[in-house]
Design a protein around this motif. Structure first.
Motif, mmCIF file in Angstrom:
data_model
loop_
_atom_site.group_PDB
_atom_site.id
_atom_site.type_symbol
_atom_site.label_atom_id
_atom_site.label_comp_id
_atom_site.label_asym_id
_atom_site.label_seq_id
_atom_site.Cartn_x
_atom_site.Cartn_y
_atom_site.Cartn_z
ATOM 1 N N THR A 160 -0.220 -5.048 -13.515
ATOM 2 C CA THR A 160 0.474 -4.377 -14.614
ATOM 3 C C THR A 160 -0.348 -4.545 -15.886
ATOM 4 O O THR A 160 -1.272 -5.355 -15.941
ATOM 5 C CB THR A 160 1.882 -4.959 -14.827
ATOM 6 N N HIS B 286 5.948 -5.877 -19.098
ATOM 7 C CA HIS B 286 4.789 -4.996 -19.009
ATOM 8 C C HIS B 286 5.218 -3.592 -18.575
ATOM 9 O O HIS B 286 4.774 -2.591 -19.143
ATOM 10 C CB HIS B 286 3.785 -5.533 -17.991
ATOM 11 N N ASN C 44 4.518 -0.166 -20.289
ATOM 12 C CA ASN C 44 3.629 0.738 -19.545
ATOM 13 C C ASN C 44 4.170 0.887 -18.126
ATOM 14 O O ASN C 44 3.852 0.069 -17.253
ATOM 15 C CB ASN C 44 2.201 0.171 -19.499
ATOM 16 N N LYS D 254 6.237 -9.427 -15.910
ATOM 17 C CA LYS D 254 5.879 -8.151 -15.289
ATOM 18 C C LYS D 254 6.841 -7.048 -15.697
ATOM 19 O O LYS D 254 6.445 -5.891 -15.906
ATOM 20 C CB LYS D 254 5.786 -8.290 -13.768
ATOM 21 N N ASP E 170 0.130 -5.033 -20.197
ATOM 22 C CA ASP E 170 1.108 -5.288 -21.251
ATOM 23 C C ASP E 170 0.952 -4.307 -22.410
ATOM 24 O O ASP E 170 0.088 -3.412 -22.379
ATOM 25 C CB ASP E 170 1.039 -6.744 -21.721
#
Length: 223
Positions: free
Chosen positions: A61, A96, A100, A93, A63
């Motif tokens: 992932t 993040h 995104n 996660k 951030d």
């Protein structure tokens, strides 16, 4: 340390040593992925060793600042829509993915000289899907999900064990623990699924499938 792949007998859809072929993806990525996952699950080495957690995948992932992070999680669902994993919605996660909503995931079946790599958009699954999976978890795993404030600082191991004991006491009179409001599943809806097969002299096989509108554009890429 260099490792030779080409002389390693591994199972495949077309027999040992068969080269990964575009034709294997004529029905899309799902049948081949399911076959390889089953191969990894059933694999037994000559010394009796097996692949631990064949459904483990390295999840990547990014951030809000654009910094990537990876960790290993377990894939807990696969269908034509994509692959599913579960986590605490307050974890790093999850933060993040809020910033995104895209991820990568790689299944590294090293003893089989195979990998499958996914990249795609990420979405939360429905509460009904989360509940269905939650009911398959052991009570101990359910307690752990309630007790852990995933990715938050922890003073000591004893502090975590005490939190777990508090959860057991809180729900001791219930046959089944409820789903934590901060816990659930995500689905990666792939726009790229790449199959990798190790080859002799580093001449590996890489075949890419790009799902779109119910079809899959298949292409071979250089190792």
């Amino acid at each position: 340390m260099r490792v030779s792949y080409g002389d390693r007998p591994v199972p495949s859809m077309l027999g040992e040593h068969a080269d990964l072929d575009e034709a294997w993806l004529k029905d899309g990525w799902l049948p081949l992925f399911a076959r390889w996952l089953l191969d990894a699950t059933e694999y037994v080495a000559s010394d009796g060793g097996r692949i631990t957690e064949p459904n483990a995948m390295v999840l990547g992932t990014v951030d809000a600042a654009g910094v990537p992070a990876t960790r290993t999680v377990l894939c807990k669902g696969v269908d034509e829509r994509g692959i599913v994993f579960f986590t605490n919605y307050e974890s790093a996660k999850a933060q993040h993915l809020s910033a995104n909503p895209a991820a990568s995931a790689t299944f590294p079946w090293i003893p089989l000289a195979r990998q499958v790599h996914f990249r795609g958009a990420v979405e939360k699954i429905s509460s009904e899907e989360t509940l269905a999976y939650w009911r398959t978890r052991s009570r101990g795993s359910q307690v752990g999900a309630w007790a852990s404030r995933q990715s938050q600082p922890l003073g000591s191991r004893d502090e975590l064990l005490a939190a777990a004991e508090d959860v057991r006491e809180r729900f001791h009179d219930l046959d089944e623990l409820p789903v934590p409001p901060f816990w659930g599943g995500y689905r990666i809806r792939p726009f790229v699924v790449e199959f990798w097969q190790g080859g002799q002299d580093r001449l590996h096989n890489r075949i890419r499938c790009e799902p779109k509108d119910g079809t899959c554009q298949v292409s071979r890429v250089q190792p």
